[in-house]
Structure formats: C-alpha cells, structure tokens
Write a protein that holds these residues in place. Structure first.
Motif, mmCIF file in Angstrom:
data_model
loop_
_atom_site.group_PDB
_atom_site.id
_atom_site.type_symbol
_atom_site.label_atom_id
_atom_site.label_comp_id
_atom_site.label_asym_id
_atom_site.label_seq_id
_atom_site.Cartn_x
_atom_site.Cartn_y
_atom_site.Cartn_z
ATOM 1 N N GLU B 89 0.855 -1.184 0.000
ATOM 2 C CA GLU B 89 0.000 0.000 0.000
ATOM 3 C C GLU B 89 0.891 1.235 0.000
ATOM 4 O OE1 GLU B 89 -3.173 -0.341 3.173
ATOM 5 O OE2 GLU B 89 -1.943 -2.070 3.667
ATOM 6 N N TYR B 92 1.027 5.194 4.819
ATOM 7 C CA TYR B 92 -0.107 5.762 5.561
ATOM 8 C C TYR B 92 0.199 7.213 5.940
ATOM 9 C CZ TYR B 92 -1.555 0.894 6.425
ATOM 10 O OH TYR B 92 -1.931 -0.414 6.310
ATOM 11 N N ASN B 93 -0.856 7.979 6.136
ATOM 12 C CA ASN B 93 -0.770 9.363 6.627
ATOM 13 C C ASN B 93 -0.123 10.344 5.644
ATOM 14 O OD1 ASN B 93 -1.902 8.310 8.931
ATOM 15 N ND2 ASN B 93 0.053 8.105 9.992
ATOM 16 N N TYR B 94 -0.048 9.962 4.386
ATOM 17 C CA TYR B 94 0.377 10.890 3.339
ATOM 18 C C TYR B 94 -0.728 10.936 2.296
ATOM 19 C CZ TYR B 94 5.114 10.384 5.139
ATOM 20 O OH TYR B 94 6.223 10.375 5.931
ATOM 21 N N GLU B 95 -0.837 12.085 1.645
ATOM 22 C CA GLU B 95 -1.771 12.151 0.541
ATOM 23 C C GLU B 95 -1.192 11.339 -0.609
ATOM 24 O OE1 GLU B 95 -4.499 15.653 -1.348
ATOM 25 O OE2 GLU B 95 -2.979 16.121 0.130
ATOM 26 N N PRO B 96 -1.957 10.378 -1.149
ATOM 27 C CA PRO B 96 -1.410 9.604 -2.265
ATOM 28 C C PRO B 96 -1.452 10.424 -3.558
ATOM 29 C CG PRO B 96 -3.602 8.814 -1.698
ATOM 30 C CD PRO B 96 -3.299 9.925 -0.742
ATOM 31 N N GLN B 106 4.029 17.884 2.732
ATOM 32 C CA GLN B 106 3.877 18.267 4.137
ATOM 33 C C GLN B 106 5.069 17.811 4.966
ATOM 34 O OE1 GLN B 106 0.218 17.269 5.966
ATOM 35 N NE2 GLN B 106 -0.903 18.792 4.783
ATOM 36 N N SER B 157 4.236 7.184 9.033
ATOM 37 C CA SER B 157 3.218 6.183 8.745
ATOM 38 C C SER B 157 2.873 5.362 9.973
ATOM 39 C CB SER B 157 3.727 5.230 7.664
ATOM 40 O OG SER B 157 3.243 5.631 6.425
ATOM 41 N N ALA B 158 3.845 5.225 10.888
ATOM 42 C CA ALA B 158 3.628 4.411 12.082
ATOM 43 C C ALA B 158 3.081 5.247 13.227
ATOM 44 C CB ALA B 158 4.934 3.746 12.500
ATOM 45 N N ALA B 163 -1.665 10.375 12.519
ATOM 46 C CA ALA B 163 -2.841 9.813 11.866
ATOM 47 C C ALA B 163 -4.064 10.712 11.991
ATOM 48 C CB ALA B 163 -3.147 8.436 12.436
ATOM 49 N N PRO B 166 -3.156 16.975 11.747
ATOM 50 C CA PRO B 166 -2.372 17.460 10.611
ATOM 51 C C PRO B 166 -1.269 18.425 11.022
ATOM 52 C CG PRO B 166 -4.611 18.354 10.555
ATOM 53 C CD PRO B 166 -4.555 17.391 11.697
#
Ligand code: HEM
Ligand code: SF4
Lengths: 146, 290
Positions: B89, B92-96, B106, B157-158, B163, B166
C-alpha cells in the motif's frame, strides 16, 4: 474521521501495531477514555442520592447484579493498567530514564529499550497485575464463587 | 521457483479511490519487494507507479506499507515475509499521488519549519568559511545517531498522532530538531527549544514508539523527542545550563613554522652531511653514498 489528506484517522491510533509500546499506547488511550466515561456514569449513579432514600436504595439494588459487578471489575482493571502504565509514561516521556544516543551500527536495531526502560516497564506491569489479582479475588467473592 | 501473489492497493487520482490489482510473480532467493514491483512493471502491467531510486536503502524513496508494516521496498526480501501473499500500500498518513506514490510536501514542509541547518553568530564565517569548527568524538556521539536519517518518512506512517493531527510536527521533524540542538557547532539552542515547546511539537508525542520501530536506519526519533523534553523540563526548572559551543579551529602556523619542524629546524641536506651521518652510524659499506 475519514482519510483526509491521506491521514488514517482513528484507525491509525490502533494500526500498525509494531511493538509493545505501540500496543500499550492504544490500551492507555482506550482505558483513559473508558475511565472518563465511567466517571460520568458514576456521578450520575451517585446523584440518585439527591432524590431521597428510596430512589437511592432502588438504584443500589438495580446495580447489585453480576453484570454490573463485572463492569466494575473492568473499571478496576482499566484503572490499574492506566495508573501503572501512566507512571511508566511519565518517567519515560519526560526523558527521566532516557538512554544516551548511540551510533547506529548495521544491522540497525529496532526501538531500543535499555535496562532502565525494561525494568520500569516490567515493574509497572507486575505492579498492575499484582493488584489486579486482589480485584479478581474480590469479584469472585462477590459472585459467591470463593 | 516460488510464486507469490502481489496485491497492490493503488490510488486512482482521477476517480479518487483506491483499487486493488493482483499479480502473480516468480520469486527467487534475494529478490526484494522492489524487485517484484519492477518485475510487474516490466512484464505484466506498465501502468503501475511507485517511487524508487538507489535500491540500497540510502535514498529513502521506496517507503511503502508492506503486509501492514511501513518498510523500505528495496530492503525487504520477499521470502523473508514468509507469506505467499504480499500486500503493498502507499505510505499511511500521506496524501497519495498515484498508485503507491505518496506526496511528501507536508513532510518536507514540517522539516523546513525546524530550520534544519547550523545557525551561528559568526555568519560571515559561515558564508565564507576560512577554517573548520572543532568537535570532539564525544560531542559527535551526541547527535550522529540522528544524522543518519534518510527522510524516508516511514516514521510518519507508524505514528498515531500524525494519523489524526495534521499540525503535529511529527517524529522526523522533531528528531531533526534535536539533531541540530545537540550539535555543538549550532548556537540556536534557545530558538530550537522554543520551536520544540509547542502542543504540536514534542508535547504531541504519546510515546507509541512505532516511529523508532519502523525506522530503517536505527535513528530512534522517540528517543530524540524524550531528550528534547528532558531539556525543556530542565529549562522550566531553571536548571538548563546551556551547552558547549564549538570554536573555530585555531589558524595553522605559518608555513616555515610548520608543526613538522616543532623540534627545531631540519638540517639542510647535502650529500656530504649524509655521508658523515652514515659513517657515524656505521651503515656505509664502501665509504660512499653515491
Ligand atoms: C494513577 C492515576 C493515573 C495516572 C498515573 C495517569 C497517567 C496518565 C498519563 C501519563 C497520561 C498521558 C498519556 C499519553 O501521553 O498519551 C494519561 C492520559 C489520560 N488519562 Fe490518565 N492517569 C491516571 C488516572 C486517570 C483517571 C482516573 C482517568 C479518568 C477519569 C484518566 C483519564 C485519562 C485520559 C482520558 C487520558 C488521555 C488518553 C490519551 O491521550 O491517550 N486517567 N493518564
Ligand atoms: S527517522 Fe527513520 S523512519 Fe523517519 S524519515 Fe528518518 S530514516 Fe525514515
């Protein structure tokens, strides 16, 4: 909370579970919120005393059953965990037991706990579990099992 | 040769949803997840997008969530995952941006706010350096662990605070802040503590330590945050004594006073003098140098 700006939202409080402290973090948050909820329920429960002796005894009788006793046991266990882990967090988060930085050498290690941190973690978990034994005993006595 | 099923959770920027694509690929010993993705792109589906560069854990480009854990695709061997299904995937926690590519805007924006460079009072010396700053191995040890960061962004991400919040500066930026705070060549210690001492700074950390666990370089951002808090605690108790600041190295002695001549002027060399010395030490066989 959705995936705003790609953020995971509340799901990210729980996952990914990478290590022990990550799990303790989630449990600490859940027990903290649970205890706060209980506090309000408890205030509501005891406020029944305002409506006179009859209401108060009726409330007490209503609450006198195994289901609520079990709920109370959960509250006690949550408080024990939250308190013991909270002491570890205070010591660790304020850097009071932080180890010295070291030069990373391949293969790089994962989150590093030195002896002080291990001792504190284990001591606090034992403290919590130790008192929990008494709570469990009282619960069993209440149920009439012991 | 084993077959492994790759499940890619791909972001579709046009439809603004995730979709899953599955591919079966042959796996050899030593093959990394990045090798797998390259294989897919070369042999099955050329539309798959991912970011990678050095393929040896140095550039920090190929961070992805592999089987639920943030990892570098180039450092993760497929067979070490011990599973016939590999889910990949975007972090996580980033705009794809597209497929597995995450937007690091960011991330770098936050790093910029902590001023990731040495700040000194002798600005002129910094712009036109004449000499080096003196730093002992002990002083180097105070920050070198935190200088190993490759800005791969796995730690964000961890991180559970990242999460949902912002504004939280996050593990990498705060760790980088400590890296410059602890560097004896940096003189902006008070400014750095000021930046750290915010709700969205070190006080946003809840010590979940996932950042340190997933860091591929052993950087331990959680430790850096705790060390910053320790300094803030000292500061609030008026116990903060400041740190040792590196001085500029003293100028080299002039050429004719070079340290090699510290024990007196070297004698002028002539063949005659050499012969005389050789005779003195009895190492000349036939009484001749030439
Ligand atoms: C021995 C007693 C207690 C100790 C040592 C303690 C310690 C702590 C600490 C250190 C934190 C911050 C954790 C973090 O950084 O994430 C915290 C959070 C919290 N505590 Fe307690 N606590 C105690 C009792 C209670 C009680 C009785 C309640 C409820 C009425 C409570 C509710 C909460 C809540 C809601 C949070 C926020 C949870 C979070 O941010 O994850 N705590 N506690
Ligand atoms: S601290 Fe570690 S995980 Fe975070 S960006 Fe740097 S190298 Fe990556």
């Amino acid at each position: 909370m959705g995936e705003k700006e790609g953020r995971r939202g509340i799901l990210g409080w729980i996952f990914p579970i990478t290590n022990l402290e990550r799990l303790l973090y989630t449990l600490h948050r859940i027990t903290g919120i649970g205890l706060t909820l209980y506090l309000f329920i408890h205030i509501y429960e005891t406020s029944m005393r305002m409506y006179g002796y009859e209401t108060w005894t009726a409330t007490a009788e209503f609450l006198e059953n195994p289901l609520f006793h079990f709920g109370l046991l959960l509250v006690v266990l949550a408080a024990l965990f939250h308190g013991a882990n909270g002491i570890r967090l205070i010591l660790q988060e304020l850097g009071l037991i932080a180890p010295k930085p070291t030069q990373p050498v391949y293969p790089y290690r994962k989150y590093h706990r030195d002896r002080k941190i291990w001792m504190t973690t284990i001591l606090m978990l034992i403290l919590g579990a130790g008192v929990a034994v008494f709570a469990l005993r009282d619960f069993l006595i209440l149920l009439g099992v012991m | 040769m084993d077959k492994v099923r790759f499940k890619l959770r791909r972001w579709d920027p046009e439809r603004k949803t995730y979709q899953t694509s599955e591919y079966e690929i042959p796996v050899r010993r030593g093959m990394t997840v990045l090798d797998g993705l390259i294989w897919i792109k070369e042999n099955i589906d050329r539309t798959v997008s991912y970011r990678a560069s050095c393929r040896m854990g140095l550039c920090g480009s190929c961070g992805m969530v592999i089987n639920g854990k943030p990892m570098l695709a180039c450092e993760t061997q497929i067979l070490h995952l011990e599973s016939n299904n590999v889910t990949v995937e975007p972090l996580y926690n980033y705009e794809p941006i597209k497929d597995l590519v995450a937007d690091f805007h960011q991330f770098f924006e936050k790093q910029r706010t902590i001023k990731p460079y040495l700040i000194r009072e002798d600005v002129e010396e910094q712009i036109n350096p004449t000499r080096e700053y003196i730093q002992s191995p002990e002083e180097w040890n105070l920050y070198i662990q935190f200088a190993m960061c490759i800005t791969c962004g796995l730690c964000y991400s961890a991180c559970p605070t990242t999460a949902t919040d912002p504004k939280y500066l996050g593990p990498q930026a705060l760790m980088n802040l400590y890296r410059f705070f602890a560097d004896s060549r940096d003189q902006a210690e008070h400014l750095r503590l000021e930046i750290a001492d915010q709700v969205d700074g070190v006080w946003g950390c809840h010590l979940a330590t996932g950042c340190s666990e997933v860091c591929p370089k052993g950087v331990d951002p959680a430790l850096a945050i705790q060390l910053l808090r320790k300094e803030l605690l000292k500061r609030s108790l008026k116990l903060y004594r400041g740190k040792k600041i590196s001085e500029l190295a003293p100028p080299l002695p002039p050429r004719n006073k070079s340290p090699y001549r510290a024990f007196g002027e070297a004698p002028e060399f002539t063949i005659e003098k050499a012969e005389e010395k050789a005779r003195e030490f009895n190492i000349l066989k036939d009484d001749r140098v030439r």
